[in-house]
Every structure is written in structure tokens, then in C-alpha cells.
Enzyme design. Structure first.
Site, PDB file in Angstrom:
ATOM      1  CE  LYS A   1       7.634  53.337 -92.000  1.00  0.00           C
ATOM      2  NZ  LYS A   1       8.373  52.381 -91.187  1.00  0.00           N
TER       3      LYS A   1
ATOM      4  CE  LYS B   1      -1.331  54.831 -90.908  1.00  0.00           C
ATOM      5  NZ  LYS B   1      -1.080  53.427 -90.601  1.00  0.00           N
TER       6      LYS B   1
ATOM      7  CE  LYS C   1       1.053  47.230 -94.674  1.00  0.00           C
ATOM      8  NZ  LYS C   1       1.495  46.527 -93.469  1.00  0.00           N
TER       9      LYS C   1
END
Ligand code: TYM
Length: 322
Positions: A193, A190, A111
Site C-alpha cells: 500500500k 514488493k 517508512k
């Protein structure tokens, strides 16, 4: 009785990766034991900072789950934040969680690499997830592969706690189905979102068609033979079609003479068809505003009764309650 537990973040509209990786396995398990499934709204605060959006997403996740076949008479469906005890357990667990364990988490590093701010909540995310799992004394946690490391962290944290305070917390097992462990997104990575490559379960027809048509392909011309084994279209199609239909598509890939647009149109039809009955069920459920609230209220009550027992044992074990 075996207890199953899983959570989904209301950080966006649910996509087919969520569906195959977690929702469908969870729904299939609802008859096989005691199921606790929840909407991880505390977790979603690490990425959603608009209250209106979060409020809507929370309801949507509940609706999606119910529309896809979750039976609220068998499953305890609840909102994570309706049982605030979980944050208390999270704090207590954080006092036995080594920093190194969290520093190694791929999800956090990934992230940050994609531009997320290094907030403490994002870093401590796996501790709250451990609290979710341990609070409800879960035996089995059905998740997609991207959550595997978080499950290992949960087991490590529980072991640390038990080492320090005795055999208090139940150590859970993950359940990851290999064939659906990582559903690819529009770009072949993958589906996620945070990667912006999702295909949502309940899109309108036109929007769904547009998404499917935007699947990234190579530039092999119509007449030429194509490789079905590296195609995102084929890997998605597998989940919506019979083995014969998949074999037919693979054969057409190899034979040549069919463009990617043809295969995308087949995929679109298969997906549209697959979710047809869920779509109408969702419309029915949506019409009754109170239904979702009443399901979640009942779920919260049941979840709270389990949570109170675990937190009591934990508080006594650590010495803050007699
Ligand atoms: P979340 O909300 O990102 O995803 C929900 C579930 O969907 C699975 N999934 C996928 N499976 C296969 N292919 C994909 N492309 C794909 N994308 C998502 C995820 O693996 C997950 O099972 N941390 C969790 C939420 C959570 C939780 C928990 C889960 C909070 N507490 C306790 C289990 C137990 C998450 O972010 O999932």
C-alpha cells in the site's frame, strides 16, 4: 491444539500480496487448529488519519476475509481494538524492550525513508504487534516475508519478559511460505500500500484491467524474444494459472511475436476468473449489514476471554495484581 494467529491492517483495500502472503495461508489453516485472525485497527492509526476511511476499511477487511473463505464458525475473527487489553500488555512489554531492538527494524527505517513522520506509534509498532501475538498465546503466525523481522522482535521481547519474570509468555514461530513470501507489485517491487503499486482483490472489471495494463515492462519490441524470468507479468501469472499455462506463457515470451499487451490481457483474465466466486460471495455478504457486525462481536467475546487470562498472569508476574 495448535493456535494460529495473524493480523491485517485496515490501512487500505486488500491486495493480492495480502491475499497470497497471509489470507490464503491463514484460511487454509483454519481447519488445522485453533485460529485467531484480527483486523489491526490500532496499528492502522499509524498511517490512516481519516476516521471515515478507517471505519470503512475495517468493515472491508472483515468482508474480504469472509468472502475469501474464512469460516467464522471455525475462526475467531475480531477487531484488535475490541480487546483494549492488548495496549496494556504492549505497555508492559515496552518496559523490557531495548531501544536498539526497535531501532534496527527495517520497516520503520523504510517508512521514514519514504517520507513518514517519525511518530512514537510508528516506532513502537513492533511492541504492539508482539502484544497481539503473545496475548493470545499463539503458536504459529502465518505472514508474508516483510513481517519476518517483526516476528523475531516478538520472540526477543517474549524472551526478555520471561527472563525477568519467569516462564509466562509462549514463544511463537513464524510461518512464511517461500513461494508467496513477496508478491511483486505493478512496478516489480514488493506489492505494498505504501508503494502505491497494488492490485486490489475486489476491483471492478474496468479498473482491474487498467491496473494490469499499467504493469511496468521494458521496451523490447513485439517480434523480439523476451525474458520470462525477470517479468512481473509471469511472476504474477504463476499464482493464478496452472503449471501448463505458465509454461505456455514462458514459451511465448521466448519465442517472440507477442507483445506485452497480449500477456497482460491473459493475466487480467486469470485474475478476474480466480476471484469470481469470491466476488459474488462478497456481494451476498455485503447485502446483510448486520452479518459482519455479528461475526466481529462474537469474535471479540472469544478473544477477550483468552486475553483476560493472559493479562492476569502477566499482571501477577510483574507485581501489579495479587
Ligand atoms: P499488513 O497489513 O501490511 O499486511 C498483512 C499481511 O499481508 C502480507 N503481505 C504480503 N505478503 C506477500 N507479498 C506482499 N507483497 C505482501 N504485502 C503484504 C504481510 O506480510 C502480512 O502478513 N504488522 C502487520 C499486521 C499485524 C500482525 C500482527 C500480523 C499487526 N499485528 C500480529 C501478524 C501478527 C502488517 O502490517 O501487515
Amino acid at each position: 491444539m495448535v493456535r494460529y494467529l495473524t493480523g491485517i491492517q485496515p490501512s487500505g483495500i486488500l491486495h493480492i500480496g495480502n491475499y497470497f502472503g497471509a489470507m490464503r495461508p491463514a484460511i487454509e489453516l483454519q481447519d488445522k487448529g485453533e485460529a485467531f485472525y484480527f483486523i489491526a485497527d490500532f496499528h492502522a492509526l499509524t498511517s490512516v488519519h481519516e476516521p471515515q476511511v478507517l471505519r470503512k476499511n475495517i468493515r472491508d477487511v472483515a468482508l474480504d476475509f469472509l468472502a475469501c473463505g474464512l469460516d467464522p464458525d471455525r475462526v475467531c475473527l475480531f477487531r484488535q481494538s475490541d480487546v483494549p487489553i492488548v495496549t496494556q500488555l504492549s505497555w508492559i512489554l515496552s518496559t523490557v524492550t531495548p531501544m536498539g531492538l526497535l531501532e534496527r527494524c527495517h520497516s520503520y527505517k523504510d517508512k521514514l525513508a519514504r517520507g513518514a513522520q517519525p511518530f512514537h506509534g510508528l516506532f513502537a509498532y513492533p511492541v504492539l504487534m508482539a502484544a497481539d501475538i503473545l496475548l493470545y498465546e499463539s503458536d504459529i503466525v502465518p505472514v508474508g516475508k516483510d513481517q519476518k523481522q517483526h516476528l523475531e522482535v516478538t520472540r526477543d521481547i517474549a524472551a526478555k519478559f520471561n527472563e525477568a519474570y519467569g516462564d509466562i509468555l509462549k514463544i511463537p514461530e513464524p510461518s512464511i511460505r517461500e513461494e508467496v513470501s513477496t508478491i511483486p507489485g505493478l512496478d516489480g517491487q514488493k506489492m505494498s500500500k505504501s508503494y502505491g503499486n497494488t492490485i486490489e482483490i475486489f476491483l471492478e472489471e474496468k479498473a482491474l484491467r487498467k491496473k494490469i495494463m499499467s504493469i511496468v515492462t521494458d521496451s523490447v519490441p513485439v517480434e523480439a524474444a523476451k525474458d520470462p524470468d525477470t517479468s512481473t507479468i509471469v511472476s504474477l501469472f504463476r499464482h493464478f494459472a496452472s503449471p501448463d499455462q505458465v509454461a505456455e506463457m514462458q514459451e511465448q515470451f521466448r519465442r517472440g511475436g507477442f507483445g506485452y499487451g497480449h500477456f497482460k490481457a491473459r493475466l487480467f483474465e486469470a485474475i478476474w476468473e480466480y476471484f469470481a466466486s469470491y466476488r459474488s460471495r462478497r456481494k451476498e455478504l455485503q447485502a446483510d449489514q448486520n452479518y459482519v457486525d455479528s461475526v466481529l462481536a462474537k469474535g471479540a467475546e472469544r478473544a477477550l476471554s483468552v486475553a483476560r487470562q493472559t493479562i492476569h498472569r502477566v499482571r501477577v508476574a510483574v507485581g501489579i495484581e495479587e
